[in-house]
Design a protein around this motif. Structure first.
Motif, short mmCIF file in Angstrom:
data_model
loop_
_atom_site.label_atom_id
_atom_site.label_comp_id
_atom_site.label_asym_id
_atom_site.label_seq_id
_atom_site.Cartn_x
_atom_site.Cartn_y
_atom_site.Cartn_z
N THR C 96 61.41 -65.48 -15.34
CA THR C 96 61.19 -65.86 -13.95
C THR C 96 59.91 -66.69 -13.83
O THR C 96 59.88 -67.72 -13.17
N GLY C 97 58.86 -66.22 -14.49
CA GLY C 97 57.60 -66.94 -14.46
C GLY C 97 57.74 -68.32 -15.07
O GLY C 97 57.22 -69.31 -14.55
N PHE C 98 58.49 -68.39 -16.16
CA PHE C 98 58.68 -69.68 -16.83
C PHE C 98 59.41 -70.65 -15.91
O PHE C 98 59.01 -71.81 -15.76
N ILE C 99 60.48 -70.18 -15.28
CA ILE C 99 61.25 -71.05 -14.38
C ILE C 99 60.36 -71.48 -13.20
O ILE C 99 60.38 -72.63 -12.77
N ALA C 100 59.55 -70.54 -12.70
CA ALA C 100 58.65 -70.89 -11.60
C ALA C 100 57.66 -71.95 -12.05
O ALA C 100 57.33 -72.88 -11.30
N SER C 101 57.19 -71.85 -13.30
CA SER C 101 56.21 -72.83 -13.77
C SER C 101 56.87 -74.20 -13.90
O SER C 101 56.25 -75.23 -13.66
N LEU C 102 58.15 -74.19 -14.25
CA LEU C 102 58.90 -75.45 -14.30
C LEU C 102 58.95 -76.06 -12.90
O LEU C 102 58.78 -77.27 -12.71
N ALA C 103 59.17 -75.19 -11.92
CA ALA C 103 59.22 -75.66 -10.53
C ALA C 103 57.86 -76.22 -10.11
O ALA C 103 57.78 -77.28 -9.47
N VAL C 104 56.79 -75.52 -10.48
CA VAL C 104 55.45 -75.99 -10.13
C VAL C 104 55.21 -77.35 -10.78
O VAL C 104 54.68 -78.28 -10.15
N SER C 105 55.63 -77.48 -12.02
CA SER C 105 55.45 -78.74 -12.74
C SER C 105 56.17 -79.88 -12.01
O SER C 105 55.60 -80.94 -11.77
N ILE C 106 57.43 -79.63 -11.65
CA ILE C 106 58.20 -80.67 -10.97
C ILE C 106 57.56 -81.01 -9.62
O ILE C 106 57.50 -82.17 -9.22
N MET C 107 57.02 -79.97 -8.97
CA MET C 107 56.38 -80.19 -7.69
C MET C 107 55.13 -81.07 -7.86
O MET C 107 54.94 -82.03 -7.11
N LEU C 108 54.30 -80.76 -8.84
CA LEU C 108 53.07 -81.54 -9.03
C LEU C 108 53.40 -82.98 -9.40
O LEU C 108 52.79 -83.91 -8.87
N GLN C 109 54.37 -83.16 -10.29
CA GLN C 109 54.73 -84.52 -10.70
C GLN C 109 55.20 -85.33 -9.50
O GLN C 109 54.81 -86.48 -9.30
N ASN C 110 56.05 -84.69 -8.68
CA ASN C 110 56.60 -85.45 -7.55
C ASN C 110 55.59 -85.62 -6.43
O ASN C 110 55.65 -86.61 -5.70
N LEU C 111 54.67 -84.69 -6.30
CA LEU C 111 53.57 -84.91 -5.37
C LEU C 111 52.78 -86.13 -5.81
O LEU C 111 52.39 -86.96 -4.99
N GLY C 112 52.57 -86.24 -7.12
CA GLY C 112 51.88 -87.40 -7.67
C GLY C 112 52.62 -88.68 -7.32
O GLY C 112 52.03 -89.65 -6.86
#
Lengths: 241, 332, 298
Positions: C96-112
């Motif tokens: 669950t944590g890993f999937i959430a971190s994937l989501a955070v990653s995608i969020m940061l990239q797209n915020l960028g």
């Protein structure tokens, strides 16, 4: 000193403690005995704040003439600060830390470096092997040495109440003998002790009073001798008729 | 199970299936081609989510490799259906037996699915020894490796350019039967002894082991089954978009399918289905927003946010592992 | 292909390796303390790079302040990620944590992408840092030297912090057993937050270095250092800081030599090679070179 008043505790969805009440008076050694799954460890973990009761209260008076505290909503790290030290099931020593570091972690909340060093020396007097192995990784100690380390570590916070969960587990009879003698000694120096034991014979011999737990309830209580003489207890926990 | 009950069970499937066909017919006549292609995307995403749910949801093997299987199925199908003349132009170095071959769509899809499943068997044997997040990382690695191999295997895949101008063979009459088949198989699996075994493996590995369940076999099987349908979905996808490139099958796509399964409720077939519909429709709704206002990335950001919120506040998703009451027997 | 060429490749590998090592330390610290594979760790590198760009080229601050800013930005982002995403789901299954971190990653990239567009931006360091030094057969820029030395300095600092301070002791205790750490009076939330802050600060400064080394940055740049440093951490044994450092240098050298010494056709397969290595290591050597916790992966 400590009063556990009708606590009901769940672990996940399992109803584990179904209304446990018990009290520990200043200066006593109190033992909890009972079969596996009776709720002994859960009781201790609730007192030290790792679990919280759904109902019921835990009251604690650190000083004989001081105010009373409600423990049942405090987090574990705040409870240690108030003088309750819990030496957990399976010892829980930090295997990758050195023996000395384990003892210093026990004094984590204290800032009086000189006092900490004094206590460190005192623990090493109590358990000389710890002083000899100070720089070694704690994981390399034998089972008995690890138990001594766990007890020593618990003492490093200068507890008023020492909670021990199965200190004799996995230890040879001789080691247990020494350990229990040391516990009696610690108690004589003014530390109140609450312990859980599988080894009911030893526990009842050491304890002033004891409680018998069965499936989340207290079924019997009394002085060590009384319980040791009780036929029910003898049959169920002392392996004799 | 009495005969009567079997009848109701059959009715439960046949009626919705018939309804789906009627709906498809109505949509086909009412909607224009663009909207119809979105309907087909919905179908493909249902296949993807429901099949990933077999692996991730029921058995609890968190695989991020689904787009890798899609890519395999997609390329195999595309190459098989490509007319010989185009093959000669795109892929002059293709081996002779393949260069002359042109298969009809359905067999090509089946072969694509089987290739994906076979790959799943091969990689599953070593990789399924890993657990939890390490399995997720390893399957992610598999996905990247597939991408790299496809990008560099020019003689068969035309490299990074990919294959374009594929025939638009994917109609709703192709998609719908596959959707129904995926649902049917998935349902059968979930409510069979195999499915119960899978869920047992997910809930408590030790207990399942004590019951004599062959963990490893169950895991490999569920990965391969999920991969088969992913492969078919890849083939359908390629002939809907009418092009296929290595970069189509990205980690983002893996993430999107995982979002569908988690939002729907890992283990719930109905949940995956609903989430896939929701996901596709919302993505399409966001597209004009992104293009009009230049808000590129906003869709992904919201998707990621929704996933995090669900993981925190409702880790079971919409339906947990359950199916709606009216679809299941009480003892099922 | 003489000795000079190989020496130059080794220097390049060490430069790359120091950056991988810095990022890998944070990765390992976070994994060590809460067993979380933080896929978003690489995106902190990206944020560090953009903060550097803003402070240096837009605000025109002196280099030391820019570096401090990159460290601080990394730490802040790490803290926000922990508080916002990972703390609320503590105790959930690892994946669950890993999937959430994937989501955070995608969020940061797209915020960028949303805020800065996907357009790559040039990254120019002051001329003094760009000067080329020739030392016998090898040559490198001042900035490369700065990268290597400051990375080394930071590594020593972190190791001392973890080995010698009260906070470091609390972190190691928390990493071993959350519950027992609490029984010692350790506030594990604060300790975990500190690990995120420290690890992410290193990733932030690695962003500065990344920009300095490659001269161009974009919102997706975190993907590569994130993955590579994960591989480095696994090689060294996830959870072990010395392991992460060792793994970082090994990976940096292996990668440069792989690309530099084999025919060019193979470099196209670089990512496949890196991931293949990762899977093989996970399977046959799950504890890496210096890791110790057993039986969690296989």
């Amino acid at each position: 000193m400590l009063e556990v008043d009708d606590i009901h505790v769940y672990r996940g969805r399992t109803y584990v403690l179904k209304g446990i009440s018990l009290r520990v008076t200043r200066g006593e050694i109190v033992a909890l005995i009972g079969a596996n799954g009776a709720g002994k460890t859960t009781t201790l973990r609730t007192i030290s704040g790792l679990l919280h009761p759904r109902r019921g209260h835990i009251r604690y008076r650190p000083e004989a003439d001081g105010p009373e505290l409600e423990l049942d909503r405090l987090p574990a790290e705040e409870i240690v600060r108030r003088g309750i030290s819990h030496c957990p099931e399976g010892r829980g020593i930090f295997a990758s830390l050195t023996v000395r570091e384990n003892l210093l972690v026990g004094a984590y909340l204290r800032r009086d470096n000189r006092g900490i060093e004094d206590d460190y020396r005192r623990v090493c007097d109590l358990f000389p092997i710890l002083g000899q192995r100070a720089g070694q990784a704690a994981g390399s100690l034998s089972g008995g040495e690890q138990e001594m380390l766990a007890v020593g570590r618990a003492l490093m916070s200068r507890p008023r109440l020492l909670i021990l969960d199965e200190p004799s587990l996995g230890l040879g009879p001789l080691v247990v003998e020494t350990l229990f003698a040391t516990l009696a000694d610690i108690n004589r120096r003014g530390v109140t002790i609450l312990l859980v034991e599988q080894n009911a014979v030893m526990a009842l011999e050491l304890a002033h009073r004891a409680y018998v737990l069965e499936t989340g309830r207290v079924t019997l209580s009394g002085s060590g001798e009384e319980l040791a003489a009780d036929p029910e207890v003898r049959r169920a926990y002392l392996g004799g008729a | 199970m009495t005969a009567e009950r079997r009848n109701t069970a059959a009715l439960r499937f046949v009626l919705p299936a018939a309804a789906a066909f009627v709906l498809a017919y109505v949509l086909q006549t009412v909607l224009d081609d663009y909207v119809m292609s979105i309907v087909n995307f919905v179908g493909i995403n249902i296949i993807l989510a429901v099949s990933l749910n077999i692996t991730n949801g029921m058995t609890g093997l968190f695989s991020l490799g689904h787009p890798g299987f899609m890519a395999i199925g997609g390329y195999v199908t595309a190459i098989l259906t490509l007319p010989a003349a185009r093959k000669a132009m795109f892929l002059p170095d293709l081996p002779a037996w393949l260069a002359g071959l042109q298969a009809p769509f359905v067999p090509a899809l089946v072969v694509g699915g089987l290739c994906a499943a076979a790959t799943a068997l091969v990689i599953g044997l070593p990789v399924l020894r890993l657990k939890g997040h390490y399995l997720a990382v390893a399957t992610m690695g598999f996905l990247i490796i597939v991408q790299v191999l496809i990008t560099n295997w020019d003689s068969v895949t035309r490299g990074p350019l990919g294959l374009n101008g594929l025939a638009d063979l994917t109609t709703v009459w192709q998609v719908l039967p596959w959707v129904l088949l995926t649902l049917y198989v998935s349902w059968k699996v979930k409510f069979s002894s195999l499915g119960r075994t899978m869920i047992a493996v997910r809930e408590d590995e030790l207990a399942a082991q004590c019951l004599g369940v062959n963990l490893f076999f169950t895991r490999v099987l569920s990965l391969a089954l999920g991969a088969f349908f992913a492969g078919v979905a890849g083939g359908l996808w390629a002939h809907l978009v009418t092009a296929i490139t290595p970069s189509s099958f990205s980690l983002i796509m893996a993430f999107n399918i995982v979002v569908m399964v988690v939002v729907g409720g890992s283990g719930s077939i109905t949940g995956s289905l609903l989430a896939a519909v929701l996901f596709t429709v919302l993505t399409e709704a966001f597209r004009p927003l992104e293009e009009h206002y230049g808000l590129y990335g906003i869709g992904e950001i919201l998707m990621a946010l929704v996933l995090i919120l669900i993981l925190i506040y409702r880790p079971g998703g919409m339906l947990g592992t359950r199916e709606p009451r009216f679809l299941v027997d009480d003892d099922g | 292909m003489g000795g000079g060429y190989i020496a130059q490749q080794i220097v390049n590998g060490l430069i790359l390796g120091s950056m991988y090592a810095l990022v890998a330390i944070g990765f390992s610290m976070i994994y060590g303390i809460i067993r979380l594979i933080n896929f978003a760790h690489g995106d902190v590198v990206m944020i560090g790079a953009f903060v550097t760009l803003a402070l240096m080229q837009v605000a025109g601050l002196p280099f030391v302040l820019v570096a401090a800013g990159a460290l601080a930005a990394g730490a802040v982002v790490g803290v926000l990620i922990e508080r916002g995403a990972f703390r609320p789901m503590r105790g959930a299954p690892q994946v669950t944590g890993f999937i959430a971190s994937l989501a955070v990653s995608i969020m940061l990239q797209n915020l960028g992408i949303l805020l800065l567009t996907a357009q790559p931006r040039n990254f120019t360091f002051p001329a003094a840092l760009q000067k080329v030094i020739n030392a016998g057969p090898v040559s490198f820029r001042v900035i490369d030297l700065v990268i290597m030395l400051s990375a080394l300095g930071l590594m020593v600092l972190v190791m001392l912090l973890v080995k010698r301070t009260r906070l470091g002791m609390a972190m190691r205790a928390t990493a071993e057993n959350l519950d027992v750490a609490r029984l010692m009076g350790i506030n594990i939330n604060r300790t975990i937050l500190a690990a995120f802050a420290m690890g992410s600060a290193l990733a932030g400064i690695a962003g500065l270095m990344w920009g300095g080394k490659f001269g161009q940055i974009d919102p997706l740049l975190g993907y590569v250092p994130g993955l590579k440093s994960f591989v480095a951490a696994v090689i060294g044994g996830v959870g072990s800081i010395p392991g992460a450092i060792l793994g970082g240098y090994i990976l940096g050298l292996a990668e440069v030599l792989f690309v530099g010494l084999l025919p060019p056709i193979y470099s196209a397969y670089r990512d496949a090679f890196v991931f293949g290595t990762l899977i093989v290591i996970l399977l046959i050597m799950p504890n890496g070179l210096l890791g110790s916790d057993k039986g969690e992966r296989a």
